[in-house]
Motif scaffolding. Structure first.
Motif, PDB file in Angstrom:
ATOM      1  N   LEU A 288       8.111  -0.335  10.864  1.00 35.58           N
ATOM      2  CA  LEU A 288       9.145   0.572  10.362  1.00 35.58           C
ATOM      3  C   LEU A 288       9.123   0.665   8.849  1.00 35.58           C
ATOM      4  CD1 LEU A 288      12.335   0.022  12.540  1.00 35.58           C
ATOM      5  CD2 LEU A 288      10.457   1.630  12.858  1.00 35.58           C
ATOM      6  N   ILE A 289       8.938  -0.477   8.186  1.00 36.69           N
ATOM      7  CA  ILE A 289       8.825  -0.505   6.730  1.00 36.69           C
ATOM      8  C   ILE A 289       7.740  -1.507   6.359  1.00 36.69           C
ATOM      9  CG2 ILE A 289      11.192   0.213   6.205  1.00 36.69           C
ATOM     10  CD1 ILE A 289      11.937  -2.727   5.841  1.00 36.69           C
ATOM     11  N   SER A 290       7.266  -1.413   5.144  1.00 40.13           N
ATOM     12  CA  SER A 290       6.193  -2.302   4.703  1.00 40.13           C
ATOM     13  C   SER A 290       6.691  -3.738   4.578  1.00 40.13           C
ATOM     14  CB  SER A 290       5.658  -1.839   3.349  1.00 40.13           C
ATOM     15  OG  SER A 290       6.650  -2.023   2.340  1.00 40.13           O
ATOM     16  N   GLU A 291       5.759  -4.668   4.600  1.00 36.15           N
ATOM     17  CA  GLU A 291       6.126  -6.069   4.395  1.00 36.15           C
ATOM     18  C   GLU A 291       6.787  -6.251   3.031  1.00 36.15           C
ATOM     19  OE1 GLU A 291       4.078 -10.509   3.951  1.00 36.15           O
ATOM     20  OE2 GLU A 291       3.040  -8.943   5.107  1.00 36.15           O
ATOM     21  N   GLU A 292       6.286  -5.537   2.035  1.00 38.78           N
ATOM     22  CA  GLU A 292       6.872  -5.635   0.697  1.00 38.78           C
ATOM     23  C   GLU A 292       8.346  -5.267   0.702  1.00 38.78           C
ATOM     24  OE1 GLU A 292       6.464  -3.527  -3.733  1.00 38.78           O
ATOM     25  OE2 GLU A 292       5.115  -2.946  -2.094  1.00 38.78           O
ATOM     26  N   HIS A 293       8.678  -4.157   1.357  1.00 36.97           N
ATOM     27  CA  HIS A 293      10.073  -3.723   1.363  1.00 36.97           C
ATOM     28  C   HIS A 293      10.927  -4.576   2.289  1.00 36.97           C
ATOM     29  CE1 HIS A 293       8.749   0.230  -0.497  1.00 36.97           C
ATOM     30  NE2 HIS A 293       9.697  -0.235  -1.291  1.00 36.97           N
ATOM     31  N   SER A 294      10.337  -5.094   3.359  1.00 34.66           N
ATOM     32  CA  SER A 294      11.088  -5.998   4.219  1.00 34.66           C
ATOM     33  C   SER A 294      11.429  -7.285   3.475  1.00 34.66           C
ATOM     34  CB  SER A 294      10.263  -6.325   5.472  1.00 34.66           C
ATOM     35  OG  SER A 294      11.000  -7.178   6.333  1.00 34.66           O
ATOM     36  N   ARG A 295      10.467  -7.802   2.746  1.00 33.95           N
ATOM     37  CA  ARG A 295      10.742  -8.998   1.932  1.00 33.95           C
ATOM     38  C   ARG A 295      11.776  -8.692   0.855  1.00 33.95           C
ATOM     39  NH1 ARG A 295       7.411 -13.373   2.621  1.00 33.95           N
ATOM     40  NH2 ARG A 295       5.526 -13.045   3.868  1.00 33.95           N
ATOM     41  N   SER A 296      11.732  -7.476   0.326  1.00 31.37           N
ATOM     42  CA  SER A 296      12.710  -7.073  -0.680  1.00 31.37           C
ATOM     43  C   SER A 296      14.122  -7.067  -0.091  1.00 31.37           C
ATOM     44  CB  SER A 296      12.370  -5.683  -1.225  1.00 31.37           C
ATOM     45  OG  SER A 296      13.325  -5.262  -2.187  1.00 31.37           O
ATOM     46  N   MET A 297      14.259  -6.575   1.147  1.00 31.53           N
ATOM     47  CA  MET A 297      15.563  -6.602   1.810  1.00 31.53           C
ATOM     48  C   MET A 297      16.098  -8.018   1.890  1.00 31.53           C
ATOM     49  SD  MET A 297      15.550  -3.953   5.052  1.00 31.53           S
ATOM     50  CE  MET A 297      17.270  -4.351   5.426  1.00 31.53           C
ATOM     51  N   GLN A 298      15.197  -8.968   2.132  1.00 29.37           N
ATOM     52  CA  GLN A 298      15.597 -10.351   2.378  1.00 29.37           C
ATOM     53  C   GLN A 298      15.651 -11.203   1.107  1.00 29.37           C
ATOM     54  OE1 GLN A 298      13.190 -11.918   5.657  1.00 29.37           O
ATOM     55  NE2 GLN A 298      13.097  -9.870   6.558  1.00 29.37           N
ATOM     56  N   THR A 299      15.431 -10.577  -0.048  1.00 25.01           N
ATOM     57  CA  THR A 299      15.458 -11.298  -1.321  1.00 25.01           C
ATOM     58  C   THR A 299      16.829 -11.144  -1.982  1.00 25.01           C
ATOM     59  OG1 THR A 299      13.091 -10.929  -1.666  1.00 25.01           O
ATOM     60  CG2 THR A 299      14.416 -11.495  -3.597  1.00 25.01           C
ATOM     61  N   PRO A 300      17.554 -12.235  -2.191  1.00 21.94           N
ATOM     62  CA  PRO A 300      18.900 -12.148  -2.776  1.00 21.94           C
ATOM     63  C   PRO A 300      18.891 -11.548  -4.179  1.00 21.94           C
ATOM     64  CG  PRO A 300      18.557 -14.289  -1.765  1.00 21.94           C
ATOM     65  CD  PRO A 300      17.217 -13.613  -1.800  1.00 21.94           C
ATOM     66  N   ARG A 301      19.881 -10.697  -4.448  1.00 16.71           N
ATOM     67  CA  ARG A 301      20.102 -10.146  -5.789  1.00 16.71           C
ATOM     68  C   ARG A 301      21.273 -10.825  -6.476  1.00 16.71           C
ATOM     69  NH1 ARG A 301      16.298  -7.536  -2.820  1.00 16.71           N
ATOM     70  NH2 ARG A 301      15.493  -5.640  -3.821  1.00 16.71           N
TER      71      ARG A 301
END
Length: 380
Positions: A288-301
């Motif tokens: 559905l989305i790239s690994e990069e963007h999936s990891r970005s979703m899961q990276t705390p801001r």
């Protein structure tokens, strides 16, 4: 030889017995806990090794008819819905239609600026991570609340800190995101999510009540202490057909509640969770989305809240165990979708209402997740 055969049979029986006793022990434990909490209905699922290894339903979907919760029962899952909106937006980022650094004023069609920090751009990433400095004080079911041309109190929508410098969970953020998905994609928000998130994964659900089988909805209940009764929250599945019939594209999107309106079963939510566990790709290879963007979703801001893009890290759900996911709460419902950082296991739980209210009601999440962990994951 007979001893070897007997020994092998004994081990087999013990293994089968242990497998059954694990499920039975959980079910006895959770039934006792449900009685303690005054729970109406509950659905759970456990994921291990990229598959659902256990799922079960407890209680009723309708107090009046006593119809049981079933595998295909649909719950409104509240704020876990935000992650569906985030995935959809990241798909549009990957298509080059927008970036996480885009000034949301360009997408809104009016100026979105904290008046205390007028030179600080509020980006899409700040919206999606709840670090935009926005709040829900003026409501969030219409973007008019933040439009200076419509709401004279628009400035109250902003907090006193600079965008990006603080965190406040804000539903308005994601109703804005949903509206922008609609504008960027050219598809009505609810239909975009069905076509680009649910259908590719083979899941049934959605944000539009009129498009779903209403007979499968699990009714949601809140406890009325004065009446000492569970009261159905009928607005949870209100169709809002008239507003949709007169729908204004790119304006009326909050009617679908991108921030909390997804309706889905517990097992299908678990299948969706496995896509996140696979960094954007389902166990059967649907990306559905790239690994990069999936990891970005899961990276705390945000350091204290550990919130990424509609995904957070928490060690407060199961004591001593870090989990990644999201919760939901509305209309008496409590929901959770959490998995381990190493992707070795994950849980889904959805409760349709509890007699115990306040902080105790929230405990149905922690109590259920803890029991799922103790019975299906925790080392002996």
């Amino acid at each position: 030889m007979k001893r070897i055969i007997f020994f092998a049979l004994t081990i087999s029986v013990l293994l089968v017995s242990c497998g059954k006793s694990r499920e039975q022990a959980f079910e006895e434990d959770i039934e006792a806990y449900r009685a303690q909490m005054g729970n109406v209905g509950l659905a759970v699922a456990v994921v291990k090794d990229n598959k659902i290894v256990y799922h079960a339903n407890f209680g009723v979907s309708d107090i009046e008819t006593q119809a049981p919760v079933q595998d295909n029962s649909l719950f409104r899952i509240a704020s876990i819905s935000k992650s569906f909106s985030a995935v959809s937006m990241l798909q549009l980022v990957e298509k080059g239609l927008v970036s996480l650094d885009t000034d949301v004023s360009e997408l809104a069609g009016f100026t979105v600026r904290n008046p205390k920090f007028p030179d600080k751009v509020i980006t899409l990433e700040l919206l999606m991570s709840h670090t935009s400095s926005l709040n829900d004080s003026q409501g969030y079911f219409t973007l008019d609340v933040i439009n200076p041309e419509v709401n004279p109190d628009w400035a109250k929508c902003y907090n006193d800190y600079e965008p990006g410098a603080g965190y406040e969970y804000c539903n308005l953020n994601y109703n804005m995101v949903g509206t922008f998905i609609e504008k960027l994609s050219g598809e009505r928000f609810d239909q975009y999510v069905v076509h680009h998130v649910l259908e590719p994964l083979g899941l049934y659900g959605g944000y539009c009540v009129d498009s779903l089988d209403a007979s499968r909805f699990v009714k949601l209940y809140s406890y009325d202490a004065k009446a000492d009764a569970m009261v159905e929250q009928t607005d949870a599945y209100a169709p809002r057909s008239e507003r949709i019939a007169n729908y204004r594209f790119g304006y009326d999107t909050p009617v679908f509640s991108p921030t909390g309106g997804m309706k889905i079963s517990a097992c299908d939510l678990a299948r969706y969770m496995m896509m996140h566990m696979g960094f954007g790709t389902s166990p059967d290879g649907v990306r559905l989305i790239s690994e990069e963007h999936s990891r970005s979703m899961q990276t705390p801001r945000s350091s204290e809240e550990n919130y990424g893009l509609a995904i957070n890290h928490s060690d407060k759900r199961v004591e001593g165990v870090e989990l990644i996911g999201h919760t939901g709460g509305a209309y008496g419902l409590r929901s959770a979708m959490y998995f381990a950082p190493d992707r070795s296991f994950g849980f889904v739980m959805i409760s349709s209402g509890c007699k115990v209210d306040g902080d105790g009601d929230q405990n149905i999440i922690n109590g259920t997740l803890t029991r799922l962990y103790n019975h299906f994951v925790k080392p002996d």
